[in-house]
Design a protein around this motif. Structure first.
Motif, PDB file in Angstrom:
ATOM      1  N   MET A   1       0.839  -1.175   0.000  1.00  0.00           N
ATOM      2  CA  MET A   1       0.116  -0.047   0.151  1.00  0.00           C
ATOM      3  C   MET A   1       0.836   1.140   0.073  1.00  0.00           C
ATOM      4  SD  MET A   1      -3.204   0.906   2.732  1.00  0.00           S
ATOM      5  CE  MET A   1      -2.640   2.444   3.479  1.00  0.00           C
ATOM      6  N   ALA A   2       0.584   2.084  -0.800  1.00  0.00           N
ATOM      7  CA  ALA A   2       1.152   3.439  -0.800  1.00  0.00           C
ATOM      8  C   ALA A   2       1.015   4.293   0.375  1.00  0.00           C
ATOM      9  CB  ALA A   2       0.776   4.186  -2.099  1.00  0.00           C
ATOM     10  N   ALA A   3       2.042   5.213   0.693  1.00  0.00           N
ATOM     11  CA  ALA A   3       1.862   6.026   1.651  1.00  0.00           C
ATOM     12  C   ALA A   3       0.767   6.849   1.845  1.00  0.00           C
ATOM     13  CB  ALA A   3       3.180   6.815   1.988  1.00  0.00           C
ATOM     14  N   LEU A   4       0.083   7.178   3.037  1.00  0.00           N
ATOM     15  CA  LEU A   4      -0.799   8.019   3.406  1.00  0.00           C
ATOM     16  C   LEU A   4      -0.459   9.334   3.180  1.00  0.00           C
ATOM     17  CD1 LEU A   4      -3.201   5.976   5.925  1.00  0.00           C
ATOM     18  CD2 LEU A   4      -3.531   6.099   3.435  1.00  0.00           C
ATOM     19  N   ILE A   5      -1.268  10.120   2.755  1.00  0.00           N
ATOM     20  CA  ILE A   5      -0.810  11.435   2.725  1.00  0.00           C
ATOM     21  C   ILE A   5      -1.820  12.409   3.832  1.00  0.00           C
ATOM     22  CG2 ILE A   5      -2.471  12.362   0.525  1.00  0.00           C
ATOM     23  CD1 ILE A   5       0.252  14.266   0.154  1.00  0.00           C
ATOM     24  N   LEU A   6      -3.056  11.871   3.958  1.00  0.00           N
ATOM     25  CA  LEU A   6      -4.035  12.379   4.613  1.00  0.00           C
ATOM     26  C   LEU A   6      -4.755  11.168   5.226  1.00  0.00           C
ATOM     27  CD1 LEU A   6      -5.747  15.005   5.173  1.00  0.00           C
ATOM     28  CD2 LEU A   6      -7.302  14.329   3.550  1.00  0.00           C
ATOM     29  N   GLN A   7      -4.885  11.299   6.749  1.00  0.00           N
ATOM     30  CA  GLN A   7      -5.197  10.221   7.472  1.00  0.00           C
ATOM     31  C   GLN A   7      -6.359  10.911   8.659  1.00  0.00           C
ATOM     32  OE1 GLN A   7      -2.314   8.021   9.027  1.00  0.00           O
ATOM     33  NE2 GLN A   7      -3.560   6.823  10.587  1.00  0.00           N
ATOM     34  N   VAL A   8      -7.717  10.758   8.096  1.00  0.00           N
ATOM     35  CA  VAL A   8      -8.826  11.525   9.196  1.00  0.00           C
ATOM     36  C   VAL A   8      -9.490  10.510   9.882  1.00  0.00           C
ATOM     37  CG1 VAL A   8     -11.101  12.707   8.916  1.00  0.00           C
ATOM     38  CG2 VAL A   8      -9.392  13.433   7.475  1.00  0.00           C
ATOM     39  N   VAL A  28      -6.285   9.143   2.370  1.00  0.00           N
ATOM     40  CA  VAL A  28      -5.934   9.443   1.177  1.00  0.00           C
ATOM     41  C   VAL A  28      -4.425   9.099   0.737  1.00  0.00           C
ATOM     42  CG1 VAL A  28      -5.935  10.857  -0.778  1.00  0.00           C
ATOM     43  CG2 VAL A  28      -7.764  10.788   0.903  1.00  0.00           C
ATOM     44  N   GLU A  29      -4.119   8.192  -0.335  1.00  0.00           N
ATOM     45  CA  GLU A  29      -2.990   7.865  -0.454  1.00  0.00           C
ATOM     46  C   GLU A  29      -2.031   8.900  -1.271  1.00  0.00           C
ATOM     47  OE1 GLU A  29      -2.750   4.102  -2.378  1.00  0.00           O
ATOM     48  OE2 GLU A  29      -3.775   3.090  -0.811  1.00  0.00           O
ATOM     49  N   GLN A  30      -0.730   8.775  -1.236  1.00  0.00           N
ATOM     50  CA  GLN A  30       0.019   9.779  -2.096  1.00  0.00           C
ATOM     51  C   GLN A  30      -0.482   9.425  -3.587  1.00  0.00           C
ATOM     52  OE1 GLN A  30       3.523   9.567   0.192  1.00  0.00           O
ATOM     53  NE2 GLN A  30       3.413  11.910  -0.286  1.00  0.00           N
ATOM     54  N   ASP A  31      -0.474  10.640  -4.229  1.00  0.00           N
ATOM     55  CA  ASP A  31      -0.747  10.408  -5.797  1.00  0.00           C
ATOM     56  C   ASP A  31      -2.011   9.937  -6.200  1.00  0.00           C
ATOM     57  OD1 ASP A  31       1.685  11.273  -6.181  1.00  0.00           O
ATOM     58  OD2 ASP A  31       2.409   9.438  -7.143  1.00  0.00           O
ATOM     59  N   GLU A  32      -3.010   9.747  -4.903  1.00  0.00           N
ATOM     60  CA  GLU A  32      -4.299   9.111  -5.278  1.00  0.00           C
ATOM     61  C   GLU A  32      -5.264  10.335  -5.737  1.00  0.00           C
ATOM     62  OE1 GLU A  32      -6.077   7.375  -2.028  1.00  0.00           O
ATOM     63  OE2 GLU A  32      -7.872   6.988  -3.095  1.00  0.00           O
ATOM     64  N   LEU A  33      -6.284  10.041  -6.441  1.00  0.00           N
ATOM     65  CA  LEU A  33      -7.264  10.999  -7.062  1.00  0.00           C
ATOM     66  C   LEU A  33      -8.636  10.146  -6.424  1.00  0.00           C
ATOM     67  CD1 LEU A  33      -8.231  12.203 -10.377  1.00  0.00           C
ATOM     68  CD2 LEU A  33      -9.967  11.778  -8.697  1.00  0.00           C
ATOM     69  N   ARG A  34      -9.062  10.848  -5.400  1.00  0.00           N
ATOM     70  CA  ARG A  34     -10.311  10.317  -4.669  1.00  0.00           C
ATOM     71  C   ARG A  34     -11.453  11.090  -4.860  1.00  0.00           C
ATOM     72  NH1 ARG A  34     -11.233   7.659   0.236  1.00  0.00           N
ATOM     73  NH2 ARG A  34      -9.198   6.867  -0.432  1.00  0.00           N
ATOM     74  N   CYS A  35     -12.712  10.504  -5.165  1.00  0.00           N
ATOM     75  CA  CYS A  35     -13.667  11.303  -5.592  1.00  0.00           C
ATOM     76  C   CYS A  35     -14.974  11.083  -4.240  1.00  0.00           C
ATOM     77  CB  CYS A  35     -14.452  10.581  -6.787  1.00  0.00           C
ATOM     78  SG  CYS A  35     -13.636  10.994  -8.257  1.00  0.00           S
ATOM     79  N   LEU A 167      -1.369  18.376  -2.075  1.00  0.00           N
ATOM     80  CA  LEU A 167      -3.077  17.641  -1.528  1.00  0.00           C
ATOM     81  C   LEU A 167      -3.717  18.981  -2.117  1.00  0.00           C
ATOM     82  CD1 LEU A 167      -4.901  15.706  -0.786  1.00  0.00           C
ATOM     83  CD2 LEU A 167      -4.988  17.043   1.646  1.00  0.00           C
ATOM     84  N   LEU A 168      -4.659  18.492  -3.194  1.00  0.00           N
ATOM     85  CA  LEU A 168      -5.473  19.630  -3.751  1.00  0.00           C
ATOM     86  C   LEU A 168      -6.993  19.120  -3.468  1.00  0.00           C
ATOM     87  CD1 LEU A 168      -5.758  22.078  -5.220  1.00  0.00           C
ATOM     88  CD2 LEU A 168      -5.407  20.898  -7.570  1.00  0.00           C
ATOM     89  N   LEU A 169      -7.736  19.915  -2.929  1.00  0.00           N
ATOM     90  CA  LEU A 169      -9.396  19.609  -2.580  1.00  0.00           C
ATOM     91  C   LEU A 169     -10.136  20.410  -3.416  1.00  0.00           C
ATOM     92  CD1 LEU A 169      -8.799  20.345   1.350  1.00  0.00           C
ATOM     93  CD2 LEU A 169      -8.376  18.057   0.037  1.00  0.00           C
ATOM     94  N   ARG A 196       0.838  14.282  -7.155  1.00  0.00           N
ATOM     95  CA  ARG A 196       0.092  14.944  -6.107  1.00  0.00           C
ATOM     96  C   ARG A 196      -1.377  14.105  -5.590  1.00  0.00           C
ATOM     97  NH1 ARG A 196      -0.415  18.751  -9.581  1.00  0.00           N
ATOM     98  NH2 ARG A 196       1.027  20.114  -8.552  1.00  0.00           N
ATOM     99  N   SER A 197      -2.041  14.447  -4.718  1.00  0.00           N
ATOM    100  CA  SER A 197      -3.215  13.959  -4.398  1.00  0.00           C
ATOM    101  C   SER A 197      -4.313  14.833  -4.520  1.00  0.00           C
ATOM    102  CB  SER A 197      -3.212  13.345  -2.909  1.00  0.00           C
ATOM    103  OG  SER A 197      -1.886  12.429  -2.708  1.00  0.00           O
ATOM    104  N   LEU A 198      -5.308  14.243  -4.956  1.00  0.00           N
ATOM    105  CA  LEU A 198      -6.497  15.219  -5.362  1.00  0.00           C
ATOM    106  C   LEU A 198      -7.746  14.441  -4.537  1.00  0.00           C
ATOM    107  CD1 LEU A 198      -6.707  15.633  -9.214  1.00  0.00           C
ATOM    108  CD2 LEU A 198      -5.556  17.228  -7.491  1.00  0.00           C
TER     109      LEU A 198
END
Ligand code: ADP
Ligand code: MG
Length: 245
Positions: A1-8, A28-35, A167-169, A196-198
């Protein structure tokens, strides 16, 4: 598993006793695009508000790399590498596309701590590259106020990208866009997620399908489902509360 950039973890906020976000875990992982999808009032915007420091959580933690964002204020969070696009585009209407991108370029400090500016032609090159990426290369001298709603959305994304956030929201980035503009935006988001992560909140399912990897479904401030687009679309609870309507 890739490293997490955001952990809520266990994120909760209540407004006069009403829990807009309620015990939410979100990774959210590093380089992930999450919807992130879900019905109106699900708490999607409030989640982004808490990540970017606009709203203080009642409880829970928000880890970005090794930083606890819930203990930081908005500008510190921005400087740490978190960019946030609000639902309505906020650009400087009286400034040109070029100038809007220029003022978003992060100002550097020299070793003596005073503000200095990079060579003008270096910045100009960076601005042109950015304008090209957001489909506004031919509009550099156009006042932002004269752009279409969709072009303003792109400009605001470009302004955020000038700061190279990790990280872009993005809150409903294709609202008010034509179908063609939506396709181009999908292309843009698919491209800028490299490195980057989105986190993208969106209602338009046609659009979500063009960019979706992993999808999170929120409902009444809680996690309803999470998985691929096919998985969440087949989920009984999701159909019942959201997609079935
Ligand atoms: P979504 O973006 O998923 O449509 P929101 O996060 O905007 O939902 O809102 C979630 C719920 O929290 C809604 O019921 C909304 O009315 C409420 N809410 C959001 N912000 C506030 C606030 N500052 N004060 C009171 N209620 C709020
Ligand atoms: Mg919202």
């Amino acid at each position: 598993m890739a490293a997490l950039i955001l952990q809520v973890d266990g994120l909760t906020v209540s407004f006069d006793g009403f829990k807009a976000v309620d015990g939410l875990d979100f990774y959210v992982e590093q380089d992930e695009l999450r919807c992130v999808i879900g019905p109106n009032g699900a708490g999607k915007t409030t989640l982004l508000d808490m990540i970017c420091g606009k709203t203080k959580p009642s409880s829970g933690t928000i880890k970005f790399r090794n930083l606890e964002l819930s203990e930081m204020i908005e500008y510190q969070i921005t400087r740490a590498g978190v960019g946030r696009k609000f639902q309505n585009p906020s650009v400087y209407e009286d400034l040109t596309v070029f100038e809007n991108l220029e003022i978003s370029y992060p100002k550097k400090r020299n070793v003596f701590g005073s503000l200095f500016f990079r060579r003008t032609d270096e910045i100009a090159g960076r601005i042109e590259t950015q304008a090209e990426q957001i489909f506004l290369r031919d509009q550099l001298r156009t006042k932002a106020g004269l752009l279409s709603h969709g072009q303003k959305q792109w400009l605001e994304i470009g302004m955020l990208l000038m700061q190279e956030p990790e990280l872009l929201l993005l809150d409903e980035p294709v609202a008010g866009m034509s179908p063609r503009e939506r396709e181009l935006t999908a292309e843009l988001l698919n491209k800028i997620t490299a490195g980057r992560s989105l986190v993208v909140i969106e209602h338009d399912m046609t659009f979500v399908r063009m960019i979706a990897r992993k999808v999170t479904v929120l409902h009444q401030g809680k996690l309803l489902a999470e998985g691929t687009m096919d998985e969440v679309q087949a989920d009984e609870r999701v159909i019942e509360t959201y997609l079935g309507h």
